[in-house]
Design a protein around this motif. Structure first.
Motif, PDB file in Angstrom:
ATOM      1  N   SER A   1      -2.195  10.841   5.980  1.00 59.90           N
ATOM      2  CA  SER A   1      -2.812   9.516   5.984  1.00 59.90           C
ATOM      3  C   SER A   1      -1.891   8.598   6.755  1.00 59.90           C
TER       4      SER A   1
ATOM      5  N   GLY B   1      -0.976   4.897   7.796  1.00 59.19           N
ATOM      6  CA  GLY B   1      -1.192   3.499   7.447  1.00 59.19           C
ATOM      7  C   GLY B   1      -0.721   2.598   8.569  1.00 59.19           C
ATOM      8  N   TYR B   2      -1.508   1.587   8.857  1.00 57.18           N
ATOM      9  CA  TYR B   2      -1.100   0.616   9.873  1.00 57.18           C
ATOM     10  C   TYR B   2      -1.644  -0.748   9.487  1.00 57.18           C
ATOM     11  N   VAL B   3      -1.196  -1.764  10.188  1.00 57.53           N
ATOM     12  CA  VAL B   3      -1.580  -3.137   9.859  1.00 57.53           C
ATOM     13  C   VAL B   3      -2.348  -3.731  11.030  1.00 57.53           C
TER      14      VAL B   3
ATOM     15  N   PRO C   1      -4.061  -4.059   5.602  1.00 57.82           N
ATOM     16  CA  PRO C   1      -3.740  -2.633   5.598  1.00 57.82           C
ATOM     17  C   PRO C   1      -4.945  -1.750   5.927  1.00 57.82           C
TER      18      PRO C   1
ATOM     19  N   VAL D   1      -5.828   2.600   6.343  1.00 60.23           N
ATOM     20  CA  VAL D   1      -5.349   3.972   6.174  1.00 60.23           C
ATOM     21  C   VAL D   1      -6.376   4.900   6.816  1.00 60.23           C
TER      22      VAL D   1
ATOM     23  N   CYS E   1       3.080   3.982   8.696  1.00 61.61           N
ATOM     24  CA  CYS E   1       3.597   4.739   7.557  1.00 61.61           C
ATOM     25  C   CYS E   1       2.734   5.981   7.467  1.00 61.61           C
TER      26      CYS E   1
ATOM     27  N   SER F   1       1.854   9.481   5.593  1.00 66.17           N
ATOM     28  CA  SER F   1       2.019  10.088   4.270  1.00 66.17           C
ATOM     29  C   SER F   1       1.297  11.422   4.186  1.00 66.17           C
TER      30      SER F   1
ATOM     31  N   PHE G   1       8.344   6.513   8.000  1.00 68.44           N
ATOM     32  CA  PHE G   1       8.173   5.174   8.562  1.00 68.44           C
ATOM     33  C   PHE G   1       8.666   5.157  10.002  1.00 68.44           C
TER      34      PHE G   1
ATOM     35  N   SER H   1      -4.864   7.796  -1.238  1.00 63.71           N
ATOM     36  CA  SER H   1      -3.739   7.128  -0.590  1.00 63.71           C
ATOM     37  C   SER H   1      -4.045   5.646  -0.585  1.00 63.71           C
ATOM     38  N   VAL H   2      -3.149   4.873  -1.179  1.00 63.65           N
ATOM     39  CA  VAL H   2      -3.354   3.426  -1.207  1.00 63.65           C
ATOM     40  C   VAL H   2      -2.453   2.789  -0.155  1.00 63.65           C
ATOM     41  N   GLY H   3      -3.078   2.063   0.768  1.00 59.15           N
ATOM     42  CA  GLY H   3      -2.317   1.362   1.797  1.00 59.15           C
ATOM     43  C   GLY H   3      -2.167  -0.100   1.435  1.00 59.15           C
TER      44      GLY H   3
ATOM     45  N   VAL I   1       0.425  -3.857   2.470  1.00 60.72           N
ATOM     46  CA  VAL I   1       1.324  -4.469   3.449  1.00 60.72           C
ATOM     47  C   VAL I   1       2.436  -5.201   2.705  1.00 60.72           C
TER      48      VAL I   1
ATOM     49  N   GLY J   1       4.689  -7.682   6.268  1.00 61.38           N
ATOM     50  CA  GLY J   1       4.025  -7.370   7.529  1.00 61.38           C
ATOM     51  C   GLY J   1       4.020  -5.903   7.914  1.00 61.38           C
ATOM     52  N   LYS J   2       4.601  -5.047   7.067  1.00 63.76           N
ATOM     53  CA  LYS J   2       4.700  -3.633   7.419  1.00 63.76           C
ATOM     54  C   LYS J   2       3.820  -2.762   6.526  1.00 63.76           C
ATOM     55  N   PRO J   3       3.329  -1.651   7.099  1.00 64.27           N
ATOM     56  CA  PRO J   3       2.403  -0.802   6.340  1.00 64.27           C
ATOM     57  C   PRO J   3       3.128   0.166   5.400  1.00 64.27           C
ATOM     58  N   TYR J   4       2.573   0.349   4.218  1.00 61.89           N
ATOM     59  CA  TYR J   4       3.041   1.331   3.236  1.00 61.89           C
ATOM     60  C   TYR J   4       1.839   2.116   2.742  1.00 61.89           C
ATOM     61  N   VAL J   5       2.032   3.406   2.519  1.00 62.28           N
ATOM     62  CA  VAL J   5       0.975   4.254   1.968  1.00 62.28           C
ATOM     63  C   VAL J   5       1.563   5.010   0.777  1.00 62.28           C
TER      64      VAL J   5
ATOM     65  N   ARG K   1       6.882  -0.748  -7.104  1.00 61.65           N
ATOM     66  CA  ARG K   1       6.764  -1.586  -5.928  1.00 61.65           C
ATOM     67  C   ARG K   1       5.344  -1.558  -5.390  1.00 61.65           C
TER      68      ARG K   1
ATOM     69  N   GLU L   1      -4.600  -7.478  -0.524  1.00 61.03           N
ATOM     70  CA  GLU L   1      -5.506  -6.575   0.179  1.00 61.03           C
ATOM     71  C   GLU L   1      -4.950  -5.162   0.147  1.00 61.03           C
ATOM     72  N   VAL L   2      -5.799  -4.206  -0.203  1.00 67.05           N
ATOM     73  CA  VAL L   2      -5.421  -2.798  -0.128  1.00 67.05           C
ATOM     74  C   VAL L   2      -6.498  -2.043   0.647  1.00 67.05           C
ATOM     75  N   CYS L   3      -6.123  -0.888   1.116  1.00 66.71           N
ATOM     76  CA  CYS L   3      -7.078   0.057   1.702  1.00 66.71           C
ATOM     77  C   CYS L   3      -6.881   1.359   0.955  1.00 66.71           C
TER      78      CYS L   3
ATOM     79  N   PHE M   1     -12.002  -1.056   1.032  1.00 66.70           N
ATOM     80  CA  PHE M   1     -11.180  -2.237   1.299  1.00 66.70           C
ATOM     81  C   PHE M   1     -11.402  -3.263   0.201  1.00 66.70           C
TER      82      PHE M   1
END
Ligand SMILES: Cc1cc2nc3c(=O)[nH]c(=O)nc-3n(C[C@H](O)[C@H](O)[C@H](O)COP(=O)(O)OP(=O)(O)OC[C@H]3O[C@@H](n4cnc5c(N)ncnc54)[C@H](O)[C@@H]3O)c2cc1C
Ligand SMILES: Cc1cc2nc3c(=O)[nH]c(=O)nc-3n(C[C@H](O)[C@H](O)[C@H](O)COP(=O)(O)OP(=O)(O)OC[C@H]3O[C@@H](n4cnc5c(N)ncnc54)[C@H](O)[C@@H]3O)c2cc1C
Ligand code: HEM
Ligand code: HEM
Lengths: 226, 226
Positions: free
Chosen positions: A38, A40-42, A47, A49, A81, A83, A109, B38-40, B42, B45-49, B70, B79-81, B109
């Motif tokens: 998966s 992830g980007y912004v 977000p 995925v 990101c 995953s 990352f 997978s939950v995305g 921000v 400003g950076k993406p996390y999954v 976190r 906002e999540v994806c 979303f």
């Protein structure tokens, strides 16, 4: 290239940190075992995925798609990101709280880059196909220039990230082991089924070894590829 | 509640749009078939999954974890994806370009919310356990107040998103069907293994039906739960 990734502010595991791993061998094994990832980007602060297929070559991971793809354009030269996660089993404990899953996962990352050079792009795509199906690419109808132009390959250096692994049975509270409750693990795994030939295959065409013996995991190491 | 989600600027499929679906029945079936998501989100400003387990109740999807997590703190009121994807097979074509995978996926979303009420949170977690293992929660050692306090449940209304499905064999160029190349599908599926009892289970404890008959998919519909 060091054997382990640095532990950064972003990649340091706060939860269940004994399950964390930063050595490349562990990270590589997980990436090689599961092509599905998966990314992830912004975009405009929000977000996204996208499920996609990844393949690893050395200390890079790659993925591909349409040059017009929103995910690929947004991911290029931008922070992503990536995953990968593998579910290995459900862990049933004596209280709800201690239920868990056995799993292997990797989080990477970094800033993704586009493989610009046409020849290098073809090499990467060849490795993608052959990494899944050893030796297949050479036997295919060669890809047309226009199709290759329509294809974007993105790459990410494996430089920041982490793996997380859980194995074994439930970890219950000491006093709960006296309770008459069934606890244990229900394993799950990805099973490869019998190949289904296209009804339009020519009569004389036999099933190749890379189909008959298809398996996932550890095939896409350049050094071991035939 | 309408039967289909609206097609928004964010959820409209541009690539392979005939594979897109917006009806709730299709989306629900995929969510129910695969708890892993997978939950995305921000952060700065950076993406996390984050890989995590989701469960559906009606037109909501939920996930849980540590109140100190976190991912859960960043996902709350933000906002999540949320992405669920199931790999059903590898599609081998007569050119590299036309290789694909059979798959089912959902992208959702929205703004995630925290389940604040303690009683409602316990109800949600009970449904999570029983959705996977019908009737299990009532037989467990009740969760302690302190453990429930340490647990956060996040929810997302299924209001914006899409499903994407690919099935069938390869779609090759008309002229490529005359080539002596093996094409077809290698199916893959999640296989449930034989349960492994905890060696510390008491002698008289038998394996419950929800372990013996464990399967994924469509069990967690409130209306069909026993
Ligand atoms: C199949 C599966 C199912 C899961 N289900 C749940 C669930 O239902 N509830 C739940 O709370 N957690 C679940 N997890 C664990 C989840 O992915 C997180 O590890 C956990 O929630 C802690 O999140 P955090 O953001 O607080 O982690 P932190 O420890 O704060 O994350 C910091 C850094 O640690 C690393 N990291 C964190 N998680 C992972 C990971 N999974 N793999 C690799 N690196 C990681 C990343 O670099 C991340 O940036 C599941 C994991 C897997 C693989
Ligand atoms: C198991 C699996 C493997 C895949 N492997 C690849 C690959 O290797 N290369 C590749 O290019 N694509 C792959 N895909 C498809 C990929 O997820 C995207 O659909 C595709 O790349 C188009 O991306 P995009 O951002 O341009 O989509 P767009 O069509 O621009 O996306 C717009 C909207 O469409 C919806 N959407 C897009 N993709 C999906 C989806 N998969 N599921 C549900 N809704 C969706 C979302 O709401 C999204 O916001 C794979 C999908 C699955 C499920
Ligand atoms: C079928 C039921 C359940 C499953 C499969 C499950 C699965 C998981 C998984 C995989 C994690 C991540 C562990 C890690 O980070 O390594 C987790 C964390 C957690 N779960 Fe559950 N869980 C279940 C039920 C519950 C219940 C009922 C509660 C509360 C009473 C709960 C509370 C928590 C908490 C607080 C964490 C965070 C632990 C930490 O990071 O310190 N879970 N769960
Ligand atoms: C094992 C090999 C391959 C697999 C498994 C694979 C898989 C996929 C998948 C799943 C998609 C998404 C389709 C969709 O959105 O519904 C895709 C898209 C795409 N692939 Fe591949 N692929 C492979 C090889 C290649 C090669 C060699 C090329 C280039 C020559 C290529 C070019 C493309 C392009 C351009 C798209 C975007 C299609 C579009 O959105 O219009 N692929 N691929």
């Amino acid at each position: 290239m060091t054997d382990s990734l640095p532990i950064t502010e972003r990649s340091r595991l706060r939860r269940s940190h004994p399950r964390g791993h930063f050595d490349r061998a562990t990270i590589n094994d997980i990436l090689d075992a599961q092509p599905l990832c998966s990314v992830g980007y912004v975009m405009e602060g929000k977000p996204y995925v996208t499920p996609t297929l990844q393949w690893r070559e050395g200390d890079h991971v790659y993925w591909h798609g349409s040059s017009a793809s929103r995910a690929l354009r947004a991911g290029c030269d931008a922070e992503v990101c990536l995953s990968v996660s593998i579910l290995d089993g459900f862990v049933l404990a004596r209280s709800g709280f201690h239920h868990s899953v056995n799993s292997r996962s990797v989080t990477l990352f970094g800033t993704a880059f586009r493989v610009e050079d046409a020849e290098e792009k073809l090499t990467r795509l060849t490795r993608f196909v052959d990494g899944l199906f050893a030796g297949r690419y050479a036997g295919l109808r060669p890809d047309r220039t226009q199709d290759l132009k329509a294809t974007t390959v993105l790459g990410l250096k494996i430089a920041e990230g982490s793996a997380k692994i859980r194995t074994g049975g439930p970890n219950d509270e000491p006093e709960d082991y006296t309770l008459p409750i069934w606890a244990g693990v229900i394993p799950v795994r990805m099973q490869i089924g019998s190949p289904v030939p296209d009804p339009r295959n020519l009569d004389e065409v036999e099933m190749p070894g890379h189909v008959r013996d298809f398996r996932l995991g550890g095939q896409n190491e350049p050094s071991t590829r035939g």
